[in-house]
Enzyme design. Structure first.
Site, PDB file in Angstrom:
ATOM      1  N   GLY A  77       0.826  -1.209   0.000  1.00  0.00           N
ATOM      2  CA  GLY A  77       0.000   0.000   0.000  1.00  0.00           C
ATOM      3  C   GLY A  77       0.858   1.256   0.000  1.00  0.00           C
ATOM      4  O   GLY A  77       0.584   2.215  -0.726  1.00  0.00           O
ATOM      5  N   LYS A  78       1.908   1.245   0.806  1.00  0.00           N
ATOM      6  CA  LYS A  78       2.813   2.397   0.895  1.00  0.00           C
ATOM      7  C   LYS A  78       3.567   2.563  -0.430  1.00  0.00           C
ATOM      8  O   LYS A  78       3.747   3.682  -0.910  1.00  0.00           O
ATOM      9  CB  LYS A  78       3.799   2.196   2.049  1.00  0.00           C
ATOM     10  CG  LYS A  78       4.608   3.433   2.388  1.00  0.00           C
ATOM     11  CD  LYS A  78       5.558   3.197   3.552  1.00  0.00           C
ATOM     12  CE  LYS A  78       4.865   3.290   4.884  1.00  0.00           C
ATOM     13  NZ  LYS A  78       5.850   3.287   6.013  1.00  0.00           N
ATOM     14  N   ASP A 124       9.811   7.054   7.647  1.00  0.00           N
ATOM     15  CA  ASP A 124       9.512   6.698   9.032  1.00  0.00           C
ATOM     16  C   ASP A 124       8.463   7.683   9.502  1.00  0.00           C
ATOM     17  O   ASP A 124       8.632   8.896   9.369  1.00  0.00           O
ATOM     18  CB  ASP A 124      10.754   6.731   9.931  1.00  0.00           C
ATOM     19  CG  ASP A 124      10.536   5.886  11.184  1.00  0.00           C
ATOM     20  OD1 ASP A 124      10.217   4.689  11.046  1.00  0.00           O
ATOM     21  OD2 ASP A 124      10.650   6.414  12.305  1.00  0.00           O
ATOM     22  N   SER A 125       7.360   7.157   9.975  1.00  0.00           N
ATOM     23  CA  SER A 125       6.266   8.033  10.343  1.00  0.00           C
ATOM     24  C   SER A 125       5.527   7.513  11.550  1.00  0.00           C
ATOM     25  O   SER A 125       5.665   6.353  11.929  1.00  0.00           O
ATOM     26  CB  SER A 125       5.310   8.230   9.153  1.00  0.00           C
ATOM     27  OG  SER A 125       5.186   7.073   8.393  1.00  0.00           O
ATOM     28  N   GLY A 174      -4.386   2.603  10.951  1.00  0.00           N
ATOM     29  CA  GLY A 174      -3.651   3.136  12.099  1.00  0.00           C
ATOM     30  C   GLY A 174      -4.524   4.012  12.973  1.00  0.00           C
ATOM     31  O   GLY A 174      -5.633   3.642  13.349  1.00  0.00           O
ATOM     32  N   ASP A 197      -5.926   6.821  12.125  1.00  0.00           N
ATOM     33  CA  ASP A 197      -6.818   7.694  11.348  1.00  0.00           C
ATOM     34  C   ASP A 197      -8.191   7.919  11.994  1.00  0.00           C
ATOM     35  O   ASP A 197      -8.687   9.038  11.989  1.00  0.00           O
ATOM     36  CB  ASP A 197      -6.988   7.164   9.914  1.00  0.00           C
ATOM     37  CG  ASP A 197      -5.760   7.420   9.045  1.00  0.00           C
ATOM     38  OD1 ASP A 197      -4.923   8.258   9.417  1.00  0.00           O
ATOM     39  OD2 ASP A 197      -5.645   6.772   7.991  1.00  0.00           O
TER      40      ASP A 197
END
Length: 198
Positions: free
Chosen positions: A15-16, A71-72, A156, A158
């Site tokens: 997805g990323k 990185d998030s 996540g 969201d």
């Protein structure tokens, strides 16, 4: 201007890969590190920047290609920036629902005015594994944490992240709109500028 036609993304997340490829456009082909190795590096850094660079260097070393890493996570003001770099494994790796439940519990009696938070994304791009000058681009998406989940989209945190400019949670935004507003979109816009892809 630096010219890259192929990059390896330091992530196994399909997805990323799809999201970042769409943001980069057709002039750069993004490969998954999964094409080269299934082993994830240990994220031993104490900041988003350190972990992004660590992942990018590892991907460049394994693939022999220039590498991009992301990185998030979520930084909550009241919690001193937690869960921060531990966002994905905040509830000991038990997944999104457990992470969200733990966050709600940590903020149980905190008033709305003190529930400020931001999603953070750091993108690190290295030309090779020992690149002394990684390109770093940061994106911040400011909002606050709701008292209960709202919305069906995203992943996540969201459903708990209130987006003031849209008057809804991040999970109530469609993917196209989210990809224009998000921390990752903001970091990628800076990277596109740095690479002369505007």
């Amino acid at each position: 201007m630096i010219n890259f036609t192929q990059l390896v993304l330091a992530s196994h997340n399909a997805g990323k890969l799809k999201e970042l490829q769409a943001m980069l456009g057709g002039s750069v082909q993004l490969h998954s590190i999964g094409e080269f190795s299934q082993v994830e590096p240990e994220e031993t850094g104490l900041s988003f920047v350190e972990n992004a660079i660590l992942k990018a260097r590892n991907a460049a070393r394994i693939s022999g290609l220039p590498a991009l890493a992301d990185d998030s996570g979520l930084a909550v003001d009241f919690l001193g920036g937690a869960p921060g770099i531990y966002s994905a494994r905040y509830a000991d790796g038990k997944g999104d629902a457990a992470n969200n439940a733990k966050l709600l519990d940590a903020l149980k009696d905190v008033p709305e005015a003190e529930r400020g938070a931001q999603f953070v994304c750091v993108l690190a791009l290295v030309r090779h594994a020992d690149d002394p000058l990684p390109i770093l681009c940061e994106g911040l998406w400011h909002g606050r944490i709701l008292t209960e989940a709202s919305g069906e989209h995203g992943f996540g945190y969201d459903p708990l992240f209130w987006v003031p400019e849209r008057n809804c949670s991040s999970a109530e935004l469609g993917p196209v709109e989210k990809n224009q507003l998000s921390h990752r979109a903001r970091a990628m816009a800076l990277l596109r500028q740095r690479l002369g892809l505007q």
